[in-house]
Design a protein around this motif. Structure first.
Motif, short mmCIF file in Angstrom:
data_model
loop_
_atom_site.label_atom_id
_atom_site.label_comp_id
_atom_site.label_asym_id
_atom_site.label_seq_id
_atom_site.Cartn_x
_atom_site.Cartn_y
_atom_site.Cartn_z
N GLU A 1 0.84 -1.21 0.00
CA GLU A 1 0.00 0.00 0.00
C GLU A 1 0.88 1.25 0.00
OE1 GLU A 1 -3.43 2.29 -0.05
OE2 GLU A 1 -3.34 0.11 -0.18
N GLU A 2 1.93 1.26 0.78
CA GLU A 2 2.86 2.40 0.79
C GLU A 2 3.50 2.60 -0.58
OE1 GLU A 2 5.59 1.40 3.91
OE2 GLU A 2 4.10 1.70 5.49
N GLN A 3 3.87 1.50 -1.23
CA GLN A 3 4.47 1.59 -2.55
C GLN A 3 3.48 2.14 -3.58
OE1 GLN A 3 7.67 0.99 -3.53
NE2 GLN A 3 8.15 0.74 -1.37
N ILE A 4 2.23 1.69 -3.49
CA ILE A 4 1.21 2.18 -4.42
C ILE A 4 0.95 3.67 -4.18
CG2 ILE A 4 -1.26 2.07 -4.97
CD1 ILE A 4 -1.05 -0.94 -4.73
N LEU A 5 0.88 4.09 -2.92
CA LEU A 5 0.67 5.51 -2.63
C LEU A 5 1.83 6.35 -3.16
CD1 LEU A 5 -0.89 5.29 0.94
CD2 LEU A 5 -2.05 5.85 -1.22
N TRP A 6 3.05 5.84 -3.01
CA TRP A 6 4.22 6.54 -3.56
C TRP A 6 4.07 6.68 -5.08
CZ3 TRP A 6 7.59 4.37 -7.11
CH2 TRP A 6 8.68 5.18 -7.46
N PHE A 7 3.71 5.57 -5.75
CA PHE A 7 3.54 5.56 -7.20
C PHE A 7 2.45 6.56 -7.61
CE2 PHE A 7 1.30 3.35 -10.82
CZ PHE A 7 2.25 3.62 -11.79
N ARG B 1 1.38 9.18 -5.95
CA ARG B 1 1.86 10.56 -5.71
C ARG B 1 2.77 11.01 -6.84
NH1 ARG B 1 2.04 8.83 -0.26
NH2 ARG B 1 4.25 8.37 -0.45
N LEU B 2 3.61 10.09 -7.32
CA LEU B 2 4.51 10.39 -8.43
C LEU B 2 3.72 10.74 -9.69
CD1 LEU B 2 7.55 10.32 -9.25
CD2 LEU B 2 7.18 7.95 -9.93
N ALA C 1 0.54 11.76 -9.80
CA ALA C 1 -0.21 13.00 -9.55
C ALA C 1 0.71 14.21 -9.67
CB ALA C 1 -0.87 12.96 -8.17
N ALA C 2 1.95 14.08 -9.24
CA ALA C 2 2.88 15.20 -9.35
C ALA C 2 3.14 15.54 -10.81
CB ALA C 2 4.20 14.86 -8.63
N ARG C 3 3.19 14.52 -11.66
CA ARG C 3 3.41 14.76 -13.09
C ARG C 3 2.16 15.30 -13.77
NH1 ARG C 3 8.07 12.14 -15.55
NH2 ARG C 3 9.57 12.14 -13.85
N LEU C 4 1.00 14.75 -13.42
CA LEU C 4 -0.25 15.16 -14.06
C LEU C 4 -0.81 16.44 -13.45
CD1 LEU C 4 -2.26 11.81 -14.33
CD2 LEU C 4 -1.13 13.04 -16.18
N GLY C 5 -0.63 16.60 -12.16
CA GLY C 5 -1.32 17.64 -11.41
C GLY C 5 -2.61 17.05 -10.86
N ASP C 6 -3.00 17.49 -9.68
CA ASP C 6 -4.19 16.92 -9.04
C ASP C 6 -5.46 17.04 -9.87
OD1 ASP C 6 -2.84 15.91 -6.86
OD2 ASP C 6 -3.20 17.68 -5.61
N PRO C 7 -5.75 18.19 -10.50
CA PRO C 7 -7.00 18.27 -11.28
C PRO C 7 -7.04 17.25 -12.43
CG PRO C 7 -6.15 20.47 -10.88
CD PRO C 7 -5.09 19.50 -10.43
N ARG C 8 -5.94 17.09 -13.15
CA ARG C 8 -5.91 16.13 -14.26
C ARG C 8 -5.97 14.70 -13.74
NH1 ARG C 8 -1.19 17.29 -18.12
NH2 ARG C 8 -2.23 15.72 -19.39
N ARG C 9 -5.34 14.44 -12.61
CA ARG C 9 -5.39 13.11 -12.00
C ARG C 9 -6.82 12.77 -11.60
NH1 ARG C 9 -7.59 10.55 -8.37
NH2 ARG C 9 -6.64 8.78 -7.47
N ASP C 10 -7.51 13.73 -10.98
CA ASP C 10 -8.90 13.51 -10.58
C ASP C 10 -9.80 13.32 -11.80
OD1 ASP C 10 -8.06 13.77 -7.97
OD2 ASP C 10 -8.84 15.81 -7.73
#
Length: 171
Positions: A122-128, A130-131, A133-142
């Motif tokens: 789960e920690e690894q998936i959250l890290w992935f 976040r990575l 989302a950082a590239r896409l940006g939160d609005p595009r990720r959502d």
């Protein structure tokens, strides 16, 4: 596999793009492939698969459950789920034992080792995520998450298949 003769609206669908890389099925196939390759790399040191992680997550969330329930929730056959659970039991991730109701059916329980591996995964998936989302940006990720849920629901409705994941979705 039977295909629907017409969409639920009764009209013919619009013609898809002639450029293969713009077609949804092509894009979805390659997105799944890229995601699965990344997850295989992420899970390699944990020695589990994404399917095994999802089974561990379901057992941790629901408590002891019959293997048939996990198979249904995963969208795979009971035989495939039993084979996966036997491998997970040999690895010390889960324990299969008779249900307490005396009917003889087995249930799956997560072990301490299984819970520790699940938490690390789960920690690894959250890290992935976040990575990404950082590239896409939160609005595009959502927006992407919303569109993917709509895509899955549409396919399930067109093929008259019950949703195996909708219970996890908020929208």
């Amino acid at each position: 596999m039977e295909t629907p003769s017409t969409p639920a609206t009764g009209t013919d669908p619009p013609t898809p793009s002639r450029r293969p890389h713009d077609r949804l099925t092509w894009l979805f196939h390659h997105a799944i492939g890229a995601n699965e390759a990344a997850l295989r790399d992420i899970f390699r040191d944990l020695d589990i698969t994404m399917a095994q992680f999802l089974a561990l997550t379901d057992v941790a969330r629901l408590g002891e459950v019959p293997p048939a329930h996990l198979a249904c929730a995963s969208g795979i056959s009971r035989q495939s789920m039993h084979a996966s659970l036997r491998r997970m039991q040999r690895a010390g991730l889960v324990r299969l034992h008779p249900a307490y109701d005396g009917r003889g059916a087995n249930v799956v329980a997560i072990t301490k080792r299984g819970e520790a591996v699940r938490k690390r995964a789960e920690e690894q998936i959250l890290w992935f995520e976040r990575l990404i989302a950082a590239r896409l940006g939160d609005p595009r990720r959502d927006e992407l998450a919303h569109l993917l849920r709509a895509y899955v629901r549409t396919i399930e409705q067109l093929w008259n298949r019950p949703s195996v994941a909708a219970w996890q979705w908020d929208d």
